[in-house]
Every structure is written in C-alpha cells, then in structure tokens.
Design a protein around this motif. Structure first.
Motif, PDB file in Angstrom:
ATOM      1  N   ILE A 189       0.841  -1.208   0.000  1.00  0.00           N
ATOM      2  CA  ILE A 189       0.000   0.000   0.000  1.00  0.00           C
ATOM      3  C   ILE A 189       0.868   1.247   0.000  1.00  0.00           C
ATOM      4  O   ILE A 189       0.582   2.234  -0.695  1.00  0.00           O
ATOM      5  CB  ILE A 189      -0.944  -0.009   1.222  1.00  0.00           C
ATOM      6  CG1 ILE A 189      -1.946  -1.155   1.101  1.00  0.00           C
ATOM      7  CG2 ILE A 189      -1.682   1.319   1.342  1.00  0.00           C
ATOM      8  CD1 ILE A 189      -2.754  -1.398   2.362  1.00  0.00           C
ATOM      9  N   LEU A 216      -9.006   0.186  -5.450  1.00  0.00           N
ATOM     10  CA  LEU A 216      -8.020  -0.664  -4.782  1.00  0.00           C
ATOM     11  C   LEU A 216      -8.711  -1.898  -4.215  1.00  0.00           C
ATOM     12  O   LEU A 216      -9.574  -1.803  -3.329  1.00  0.00           O
ATOM     13  CB  LEU A 216      -7.326   0.113  -3.657  1.00  0.00           C
ATOM     14  CG  LEU A 216      -6.285  -0.638  -2.826  1.00  0.00           C
ATOM     15  CD1 LEU A 216      -5.159  -1.164  -3.715  1.00  0.00           C
ATOM     16  CD2 LEU A 216      -5.721   0.259  -1.728  1.00  0.00           C
ATOM     17  N   LEU A 269      -2.879   2.359   4.934  1.00  0.00           N
ATOM     18  CA  LEU A 269      -4.008   2.801   4.105  1.00  0.00           C
ATOM     19  C   LEU A 269      -4.497   4.171   4.571  1.00  0.00           C
ATOM     20  O   LEU A 269      -4.867   5.027   3.756  1.00  0.00           O
ATOM     21  CB  LEU A 269      -5.142   1.780   4.177  1.00  0.00           C
ATOM     22  CG  LEU A 269      -6.397   2.076   3.336  1.00  0.00           C
ATOM     23  CD1 LEU A 269      -6.042   2.159   1.849  1.00  0.00           C
ATOM     24  CD2 LEU A 269      -7.455   1.002   3.559  1.00  0.00           C
TER      25      LEU A 269
END
Length: 523
Positions: A71, A83, A98
C-alpha cells in the motif's frame, strides 16, 4: 519475478489496470513467496505516477506487513481510483498505511475493497480517522465485493473478525460520510441483528446511497431484516442496486420487502438468489406486488429459489408490463416445470422486448423448440443459458432455422442475427458458426454473410444471380456495393456483371463504325 516489469511500469503512460490475484487460494497455491512479494513491491513503486487507475491484489495471503509495504508503494500513483485487497491478512499495519494514503491531499481513491482480512475492532477507528476528512471514497466494501465466483469458491479465508462493538464504530464512520457514501458491501460478514439495526439507523439519513450488498450475512435474522425493510421504506436516496443473495429472511419479510421495493422506481439491479427460507407461496405474494408497472428493473437474479409455475407466471406478467428487464436469472429453480418455462417465451415474443440475457436450467426438447421459435423475430436477446435434459435433432434444427433459415434469400435475411451466446451441451457446428457471425458482425453484415454463404456460394451463385435482374436501376449501385464489399466476393461480382449485360449496352450508329462504345449511364 516482478523486477523485470519495473521499467515497463515506469515508462508506460497507458497502463490503467494491474492485478495479481488468486495466488493464495486452494486452486492456485500457497501464496506468493517472500522474494516474489519483495520484487512486486519494488516494481509497484516504479509505476508511472499518472497512469494507473485500478489495482487488484486479492487472494494472495499477503501478511499484514507485506500488505502495508505494498500500500505504501502505491502512494506515488496519483490517479489511483480503485483498490482491491480482498482475502489477505491485512490488520493494524495495513490499515495504518491505508490511512496515510487516504489522508494524502492528492488521494483520488473512490473504491476500497477490504473484505476477508484480519481487520478487527481495533482497526475500525483507524479507518474512521483516515476517512473522516477524505472526500473521494464513495464505495466501501468489507465483504466479498467484486472477486469472481471461482476465486470465492477456492478461497477459504474467514470474514473480518469485527464484533458488535466494531460495527457500532463502523456505523459511526459511515455517519461521517453520510453525504458521500454511494455503495456499501458487507457481504459474507458476521454482522448481527443489533449491529444491523444500528447500521440501518445511520443509513436512513443518507440521500446518495445507490447500492447495498448484504449477501451471505448469516448472522442477520428476522430483527435485522425487519430493520432493513424499514430502511427501504423510508430511504430517500435513489437506490439502484440491492444484493440480498443467500439470506435468512422468510415469507413475511419477503412480502414486506416487496411492498417497500414497489416505491423504488430507480431500482435497476436486484439480486435475491438462493434464499431457501422463502417458500413458493412467499414468492407468489412477492411477485403480486413487485415488480410493478412503475418499476425500472433491468437485472433480476432469482437463481436457486423455490419458485413454482404460478409464481413464475406472476413474475413474467409483471416483467412484461414493465418491459424494462434486460437480464433474468432463473437457474436452479427446480420447482418450475416445462409449463412454467413455456410462459417465459412470452418475454421474448414482445415486439419491443429488452431482454438481453436469460439463464435457465435443463429443459425438454419441446420447451427448447418453443424458445427457438420465440426467437425468430426477437431483436434483443444475446445470451441464452440452458442445459437440455437430452439433446435431439429437432431442437437443434429449430435453433438452426431460427439463426439462418435457408429456404429463401428473404427468409435468411429475416432470420435472427442478434443471438450471440448459447450455453448448452453438444451444440452443432453450424449453430456455433451462425452465433459467431452474429457476435462478430453487426446485424446487417451478419445477414449479408449468411445470404452470401448459403445463396451465392460457388454451388449456388449462378442459380440465384437472376434476383438482381429485377432490381430498379437506381438501386443497382447499392446492390453492386453490397456484393463487392470485400475481396472474397469478387467472383460473385463477375457473375453479376456477366449475367446482367444490359449494364454495358453499346449504341453504335450506322455511321459510328469504329467509334468508342458508350456505356449506359446509371444515375
């Protein structure tokens, strides 16, 4: 190894999608090796920062730390919109990374799919904090999301271990996005009645929600489903899609749901497959209320339900009156007899039918012949899925004539040039061939190819060339153009010119011996 792709990623300005999926399923193996993951992370960090739009790393058994590093490597992809990270082992580290991506002012992510990871109650507040000031994410999935059915079957990863406390926090997260969230998928999660009631109370305040997926939520029982029905009755947003496959509601909830859906005139996609607790009587009551003439339903998934002939008759009449349905799924409906299936052909016989895909179960010869006949004048159906209980020459003969009636040029022209995909067993070659013509050419060109193949092939071209002698002169240039559209038909062009000498009449006067021939002018 993925290192070899580094330069390709770095300098390719047209790459929009990249995916490495399924490497951690029972079907494909034990997951990527640490060395492969390291090289993948290195390669991903080289992505052209302006090109990539969608990334899918689902079902790879990525550890929490590996997912976090991956990520982080995507942080340079400034235009990333979608995603997918379904079915890995993402936990706190992955959620923290994230969160950094979502807080980046340049973030353009609109859709995040995090189903079937190790996201627990402690992770939810991290996501909440990250999303609080994010204005781009409109589609959140903590369920199975968009992964394919084959990957779902092969995958054995459990749902995210979120308890009632975590779902309460998640509902609070949604409250912060009440004017942003358009799509929410919690399919396959362990959300229970208490959490569902909390969730629906929050969702009732939204005006932008378009899609809700609560399939396979086995812990939602009657209380939870009653709150969902209440949500549907009072929701002000323009819902376009509902996915309630493999659910635990019964006849009473189904009937109440039908009444709630009757007012949802914007609903286009409804998936209610494999709902074993709704009886045939329940479905009859459901179809008596929904769909109705005001419905705009385009996709209706009713696979593997206890629908009988009476229920199907009500459904067909309702769909015919609305005339908006484009995809209808009825596979696995074992209570439907041949008599019920005959009724479905009425949808295909409608002059302005919009039905483009129809999925059925095994059928007898008589039923399939009826479907073939119903398709003769149909101009909408492109996909027909069935498995005949036994193949016979009469059923295939009927489909062969429907796709290409060879009795005359006009009959061939008026054949079905729309049907492209026919799922069945032991389908003859000539039917596959005509389906391919329909698929790869437009209707006009498919008709032309069939006419040339069956009426002007080498063994027939001299027999039928006379049809052009009756064509009006003004139309003759169009006929010549129609024949000579490609090089393969030059021999037919030769036969046309040879058989129509009037196209080249000469007018030599008595004094004109030796003068050049004068070609007849066609306006």
């Amino acid at each position: 190894q993925f290192d070899i792709l580094s330069e390709f990623f770095q300098y390719n300005e047209n790459l929009r999608y990249f995916g490495v999926t399924g490497c951690g399923t029972l079907m494909f193996g034990c997951g990527l090796s640490p060395q492969s993951i390291f090289s993948l992370i290195s390669a991903v960090s080289k992505f052209n920062q302006h090109s990539l739009r969608e990334v899918d790393f689902s079902c790879n058994k990525l550890t929490d730390q590996q997912a976090a590093e991956l990520i982080g490597a995507l942080g340079k992809s400034l235009n990333l919109v979608v995603l997918h990270l379904v079915s890995n082992k993402i936990a706190m580290n992955g959620c923290v990374e994230l969160g950094k991506l979502l807080r980046n002012p340049t973030c353009k992510l609109k859709k995040i799919n995090l189903g079937h990871n190790d996201i627990d109650d402690q992770c939810v507040p991290v996501l909440k904090t990250a999303l609080k000031n994010n204005k781009t994410v409109k589609n959140i999935s903590l369920g199975e999301g968009d992964i394919s059915h084959s990957v779902k079957r092969a995958n054995r990863k459990e749902a995210n271990p979120i308890t009632a406390e975590g779902w309460a926090s998640f509902s609070s997260l949604l409250m912060d996005r009440i004017n942003l969230l358009e799509r929410l998928s919690l399919s396959g999660t362990e959300i229970d009645d208490e959490s569902t009631v909390t969730l629906t109370n929050v969702l009732a305040k939204t005006v932008v929600l378009k899609s809700l997926d609560l399939s396979s939520c086995k812990s939602i029982m009657e209380v939870g489903w009653r709150s969902i029905v209440n949500l549907l009755q009072n929701l002000n947003s323009r819902l376009e899609e509902l996915v309630f496959n493999c659910s635990n509601f019964d006849d009473a909830v189904a009937v109440a749901m039908a009444s709630a859906l009757a007012n949802k005139i914007d609903l286009k996609n409804l998936h209610m497959g494999d709902n074993k607790f709704v009886t045939s009587a329940g479905w009859q009551s459901f179809f008596s209320v929904f769909p109705n003439s005001e419905s705009s339903l385009e996709t209706f998934n009713l696979n593997s339900n206890r629908i009988d002939d009476d229920g199907l008759s009500l459904l067909v009449n309702a769909l015919a009156n609305a005339n908006t349905i484009k995809k209808l799924y009825l596979s696995g409906t074992e209570s439907i007899s041949d008599a019920g299936l005959h009724a479905v052909t009425n949808l295909l016989r409608q002059p302005k039918s919009r039905l483009g895909a129809l999925y059925l179960d095994s059928s007898t010869d008589d039923v399939l012949v009826d479907f073939a006949n119903a398709l003769t004048n149909n101009t909408s159906l492109k996909t027909l899925h069935f498995f005949p209980s036994e193949s016979s020459s009469s059923q295939w003969s009927a489909f062969s004539d429907t796709l290409c009636n060879k009795s005359s040029i006009n009959a061939t022209f008026n054949s079905n040039h729309t049907l492209q995909i026919l799922f069945g067993s032991s389908i003859p070659h000539d039917i596959y061939h005509n389906l391919a013509l329909n698929k790869h050419y437009g209707k006009e060109e498919a008709a032309r190819q069939k006419i040339l193949e069956h009426h002007f092939s080498h063994e027939h071209e001299n027999d039928n060339i006379h049809v052009f002698s009756d064509i009006e002169w003004k139309a003759m240039p169009h006929a010549i153009s129609w024949i000579g559209r490609d090089e393969d038909e030059f021999s037919l062009m030769y036969q046309l010119l040879r058989g129509t000498p009037s196209l080249f009449e000469s007018k030599a006067s008595t004094k004109g011996i030796g003068k050049k021939r004068k070609h007849r002018h066609i306006e």
